[in-house]
Design an enzyme around this catalytic site. Structure first.
Site, PDB file in Angstrom:
ATOM      1  N   ASP A   1       7.297  10.109  -5.262  1.00 35.75           N
ATOM      2  CA  ASP A   1       6.877  11.336  -5.962  1.00 35.75           C
ATOM      3  C   ASP A   1       7.644  11.578  -7.258  1.00 35.75           C
ATOM      4  OD1 ASP A   1       5.174  11.746  -3.823  1.00 35.75           O
ATOM      5  OD2 ASP A   1       6.617  12.991  -2.755  1.00 35.75           O
TER       6      ASP A   1
ATOM      7  N   LYS B   1       5.081   8.775 -10.867  1.00 36.86           N
ATOM      8  CA  LYS B   1       4.549   7.448 -11.234  1.00 36.86           C
ATOM      9  C   LYS B   1       3.121   7.555 -11.752  1.00 36.86           C
ATOM     10  CE  LYS B   1       5.278   6.122  -7.019  1.00 36.86           C
ATOM     11  NZ  LYS B   1       6.050   7.293  -6.552  1.00 36.86           N
TER      12      LYS B   1
ATOM     13  N   GLY C   1       0.518   9.563  -2.891  1.00 39.05           N
ATOM     14  CA  GLY C   1      -0.262  10.619  -3.544  1.00 39.05           C
ATOM     15  C   GLY C   1       0.174  10.651  -4.988  1.00 39.05           C
ATOM     16  N   HIS C   2      -0.651  10.135  -5.888  1.00 36.26           N
ATOM     17  CA  HIS C   2      -0.286  10.041  -7.301  1.00 36.26           C
ATOM     18  C   HIS C   2      -1.127  11.038  -8.099  1.00 36.26           C
ATOM     19  CE1 HIS C   2       1.286   5.645  -6.683  1.00 36.26           C
ATOM     20  NE2 HIS C   2       1.875   6.538  -5.920  1.00 36.26           N
TER      21      HIS C   2
ATOM     22  N   GLN D   1       5.271   4.762  -3.382  1.00 34.96           N
ATOM     23  CA  GLN D   1       6.532   5.201  -2.750  1.00 34.96           C
ATOM     24  C   GLN D   1       7.665   5.060  -3.776  1.00 34.96           C
ATOM     25  OE1 GLN D   1       4.365   2.950  -0.520  1.00 34.96           O
ATOM     26  NE2 GLN D   1       3.542   4.998  -0.347  1.00 34.96           N
TER      27      GLN D   1
END
Ligand code: GDP
Ligand code: IMO
Ligand code: MG
Length: 409
Positions: A12, A15, A39-40, A198
């Site tokens: 988080d 990225k 979750g991007h 990650q």
């Protein structure tokens, strides 16, 4: 040219934002690890996109994206995400490719993932997306790869329950599947952004085991994910927050303590919106940990850093970061493998005066307040790695580039 982008903390870091920003200069974005646990987030043109499996280059029109070999793909989640992109006006048809060697996550894995974590004396706090199960099956040689769904001879050997689920996705997947190694070989002089998921501290080998994810989120994973050798990587960029966060359990030496830093936790969680994109869980927050970050820079050949969330510190009177750990008898400035030592470690911090002004509209390094530059320059000096990109807000426009990672100018 092949540019690798990894999270340099516990995930988080931003990225998605940085990959989207750099995707203008890339022909292809290839995700090389993880699955729907990621979750991007991308914020551009007043729209927010939340991606879990689809690489973050997808929002840039006309660019190709590849779900690489190191990934574990839940077909249901994948097609739901593509559907969501369609709803948001993203034309993805013909631009999304999938490695034939990537592994599949089945619905049963999600349930098992949750059950196993609940049975642990000390749960890891998984995202419940079946990730650990898929990677375990892969290691046990009991997993299914994307190619296995497409080949009738292999598909027919899969138990009927699983086949019933997989059958729905055979046709749409068939149009997307590629041999990634061949694809990379034939791409000629194209520019490729290799997107990690990650963070390196959640990597199965480098991270705070067992409180890690199960994929290879370190830079080394980019090679396997893209079917290239280590010498084909031109540069590794590490993305990190101006502070630290972690979702789930596990050692976190610089975590704010509710007694000492109660108001700071609330402030950062509120201003930084520190809630997980995938699970909505509040993220644990702490000081920037230079001991951990230096370990990650060195173990991943990070030559260039992108710092995000600097704006979250705008209102603070003073700012601290961790330069060493106090572990009882002595201070250490190397990152220990022992979780006992990590749990015992107390951060030795250095204090910096705050800048007490909004950075959200700053567009050049020289226009940053002196206090912010001092904070950044100390980090560079400690790590021996330049901070080439500074993000001062979630929007792609809120990005300061000191040196373009593509051209190094
Ligand atoms: P990722 O998993 O590394 O892609 O990061 P996430 O998307 O899970 O979490 C990062 C969050 O911070 C998202 O909500 C982003 O929109 C947001 N974000 C990214 N960069 C910045 C920044 O520089 N400042 C602020 N305030 N928010 C940011
Ligand atoms: P992105 O790509 C933050 C964490 C989980 C849990 C541990 C194991 O958005 O940075 P898993 O479901 O993978 O078995 O969970 O890893 N985790 C993440 N934390 N960002 C992520 O991805 C994460 N992916 C997994 O919270 O502690
Ligand atoms: Mg995330």
């Amino acid at each position: 040219m092949n540019l690798v982008i990894i999270g340099a903390q516990w995930g988080d870091e931003g990225k998605g934002k940085i990959v989207d920003f750099l995707s203008d200069g890339a022909d292809v974005t290839l995700r090389f690890s993880g699955g729907a646990n990621a979750g991007h987030t991308i914020v551009r043109d007043q729209q927010t996109y939340k991606l879990h499996l689809v690489p973050s280059g997808i929002v840039s029109p006309d660019k190709t994206v590849v779900l690489g070999t190191g990934m574990v793909i839940d077909p249901e989640a994948f097609f739901a995400e593509l559907h969501q992109l369609t709803n948001q006006g993203v034309l993805w048809e013909g631009r999304v490719l999938v490695s034939d060697r990537a592994h599949v996550v089945l619905p049963a894995y999600r349930k098992l993932d949750v059950e196993l974590d609940q049975q642990r004396t000390e749960p890891i706090g998984t995202t419940g997306r079946g990730i650990g199960i898929a990677y375990s099956k892969k290691a046990m040689r009991d997993g299914y790869r994307i190619i296995d769904i497409l080949e009738p001879e292999v598909f027919d050997t899969i138990p009927e329950d699983d086949r019933e689920f997989l059958r729905r996705y055979r046709e749409p997947l068939a149009d997307m599947v590629i041999d990634v190694q061949r694809f990379m070989e034939l791409k000629g002089n194209k520019t490729v952004l290799l997107e990690g998921a990650q963070g390196a501290l959640l990597d199965l080998d480098l991270g705070t085991y067992p409180y890690v994810s199960s994929g290879c989120s370190a830079a080394a994973g980019a090679c396997l994910g893209a079917g290239i050798g280590p010498r084909a990587v031109d540069r590794v960029i590490g993305v990190f927050k101006a502070y630290s966060t972690r979702v789930g359990n596990g050692p976190f030496p610089t975590e704010f303590s509710p007694d000492r830093d109660g108001r700071l936790i609330e402030h950062i969680r509120k201003v930084g919106h520190e809630y997980g994109v995938t699970t909505g869980r509040p993220r644990r927050c702490g000081y920037l940990d230079l001991v951990a970050l230096r370990y990650i820079c060195r173990s991943n050949s990070i030559e260039s850093l992108a710092m995000t969330h600097l704006d979250v510190y705008d209102e603070l009177d003073d700012i601290r970061l961790c330069v060493a750990y106090d572990v009882g008898q002595a201070g250490v400035d190397t990152f220990p493998a022992s979780r006992t030592v990590l749990n015992r470690a107390k951060p030795v911090t250095k204090r910096f005066p705050g800048w007490k002004t909004s950075l959200s509209h700053v567009t050049s390094y020289d226009a940053l307040p002196q206090q912010a530059r001092e904070y950044i320059e100390f980090i560079e000096q400690y790590l021996g790695v330049p901070v080439d990109i500074i993000s001062v807000g979630a929007d792609r426009e809120q990005t300061i580039v000191r040196r373009d990672p593509w051209t190094q100018s």
